[in-house]
Design a protein around this motif. Structure first.
Motif, PDB file in Angstrom:
ATOM      1  N   MET A   1       0.827  -1.204   0.000  1.00 15.36           N
ATOM      2  CA  MET A   1       0.000   0.000   0.000  1.00 15.36           C
ATOM      3  C   MET A   1       0.862   1.254   0.000  1.00 15.36           C
ATOM      4  N   LEU A   2       1.931   1.243   0.773  1.00 13.45           N
ATOM      5  CA  LEU A   2       2.826   2.392   0.777  1.00 13.45           C
ATOM      6  C   LEU A   2       3.459   2.598  -0.596  1.00 13.45           C
ATOM      7  N   ALA A   3       3.825   1.510  -1.266  1.00 16.25           N
ATOM      8  CA  ALA A   3       4.428   1.625  -2.593  1.00 16.25           C
ATOM      9  C   ALA A   3       3.439   2.199  -3.591  1.00 16.25           C
TER      10      ALA A   3
ATOM     11  N   SER B   1      -1.413  13.421  -1.862  1.00 15.74           N
ATOM     12  CA  SER B   1      -1.211  13.526  -0.408  1.00 15.74           C
ATOM     13  C   SER B   1      -1.696  12.275   0.305  1.00 15.74           C
ATOM     14  N   GLU B   2      -2.777  11.658  -0.179  1.00 20.56           N
ATOM     15  CA  GLU B   2      -3.218  10.375   0.370  1.00 20.56           C
ATOM     16  C   GLU B   2      -3.858   9.513  -0.708  1.00 20.56           C
ATOM     17  N   THR B   3      -3.728   8.216  -0.512  1.00 23.35           N
ATOM     18  CA  THR B   3      -4.474   7.215  -1.258  1.00 23.35           C
ATOM     19  C   THR B   3      -5.211   6.352  -0.252  1.00 23.35           C
TER      20      THR B   3
ATOM     21  N   SER C   1      -0.066   8.193   2.873  1.00 26.54           N
ATOM     22  CA  SER C   1       0.592   9.262   2.124  1.00 26.54           C
ATOM     23  C   SER C   1       1.763   8.637   1.381  1.00 26.54           C
ATOM     24  N   PRO C   2       2.485   9.392   0.558  1.00 30.48           N
ATOM     25  CA  PRO C   2       3.663   8.824  -0.098  1.00 30.48           C
ATOM     26  C   PRO C   2       4.767   8.402   0.869  1.00 30.48           C
ATOM     27  N   LEU C   3       4.685   8.846   2.144  1.00 33.48           N
ATOM     28  CA  LEU C   3       5.753   8.550   3.100  1.00 33.48           C
ATOM     29  C   LEU C   3       5.348   7.609   4.225  1.00 33.48           C
ATOM     30  N   ALA C   4       4.061   7.548   4.567  1.00 34.20           N
ATOM     31  CA  ALA C   4       3.672   6.773   5.738  1.00 34.20           C
ATOM     32  C   ALA C   4       2.164   6.579   5.770  1.00 34.20           C
ATOM     33  N   GLU C   5       1.717   5.655   6.633  1.00 32.24           N
ATOM     34  CA  GLU C   5       0.289   5.490   6.860  1.00 32.24           C
ATOM     35  C   GLU C   5      -0.233   6.675   7.663  1.00 32.24           C
TER      36      GLU C   5
END
Length: 290
Positions: free
Chosen positions: A43-45, A53-55, A74-78
């Protein structure tokens, strides 16, 4: 951009602009309606590849009961909760299942959402936030945030004191004394990210009150790898809870939040606050970016 299949993960990624009826406005969100086969790293990938900003990821659900488990990256973290991705997911599901009530099980608890469609088929969603709460900002954390923003205490509206407000995530709420001060946003990305990470804030909710029912907002989001969010549903819920907490809502009130104007992606968020209810309702539309 178009809806696409990420072949490496075998998931379909939908792309919606939330809190707008114009694909060129609002806040883009990725939506994966079938993420059952993705682990956290997957999911992070996907979120990093999408780059918004979020998926939002639907990791389980039942169409008959209209109840779904939802996670956000986000592209960096949950991220524990994301309002605009919730609205985007609700609209995507309503377009496939029909309008009506939905229930999302999220890391911050159960989030009820109602969806409606107008005569042209445009769908709007109203999410009911987690219970909100708010506390005055401490001097040290306020000074650190202002320094990173390049703001001074004199730039703030004395009628709206700085607070840390929660509507699913924590946000520092700062009210600018003038619309011009809000428009001049140029901050130290790394310094603000460090301040926010050390305190667990998701965004800094910068607002200017034009009148009782209209606020302008900007939301730096460096901890998510994004300079600024053009629409932030979780922060809008936190703002509603903040206004209730500081005594600015004496009766049920509908507030309009205009965000993204200074970015060229205008967004409209409708916030319903009841002084007797800790939960806040945030309404907006979403449109596919095909």
């Amino acid at each position: 951009m178009t809806n696409e299949t990420l072949t490496s993960a075998s998931v379909e990624i939908l792309r919606y602009a939330a809190f707008t009826s114009d694909p060129a406005g609002g806040n883009p969100a990725g939506v994966v309606l079938d993420a059952a086969g993705l682990d956290d790293a997957g999911m992070l990938a996907v979120a990093a590849e999408v780059g918004y900003s979020e998926t939002a990821f639907v990791t389980a659900g039942d169409a008959a009961s209209r109840r779904f488990r939802l996670r956000y990256f986000s592209p960096l973290a949950e991220v524990a909760f994301c309002g605009h991705a919730t609205v985007a997911t609700a609209v995507a599901l309503a377009e496939r299942l029909g309008p009506g009530a939905l229930t999302f099980d999220t890391p911050v608890g159960e989030i009820p959402v109602t969806t409606t469609a107008d005569g042209r088929g445009a769908v709007r969603a109203t999410l009911t936030s987690a219970p909100t709460h708010s506390r005055p900002a401490q001097d040290a954390e306020l000074d650190a945030a202002l320094a990173a923003l390049g703001w001074a205490r004199e730039d703030l509206d004395p009628a709206l004191p700085p607070h840390v407000a929660f509507g699913g995530n924590e946000h520092l709420v700062l009210a600018a004394g003038t619309r011009a001060r809000l428009a001049r946003l140029s901050y130290d990305f790394d310094a603000l990210a460090e301040v926010m990470r050390s305190r667990g804030w998701t965004t800094v909710q910068l607002v200017h009150r034009e009148n009782e029912r209209l606020f302008h907002a900007r939301d730096p989001f460096p901890v998510g790898g994004v300079v600024e969010d053009p629409a932030t549903g979780a922060a809008a819920a936190a703002l509603g809870g903040y206004l209730r907490a500081v005594g600015e809502v004496g009766r049920p009130l509908t507030i309009h939040v205009r965000q993204g104007e200074d970015m060229g992606r205008p967004s409209d968020l409708v916030v319903d606050v009841d002084p007797a209810d800790a939960r806040v309702r945030v309404t907006g539309g979403a449109v596919s970016m095909v």
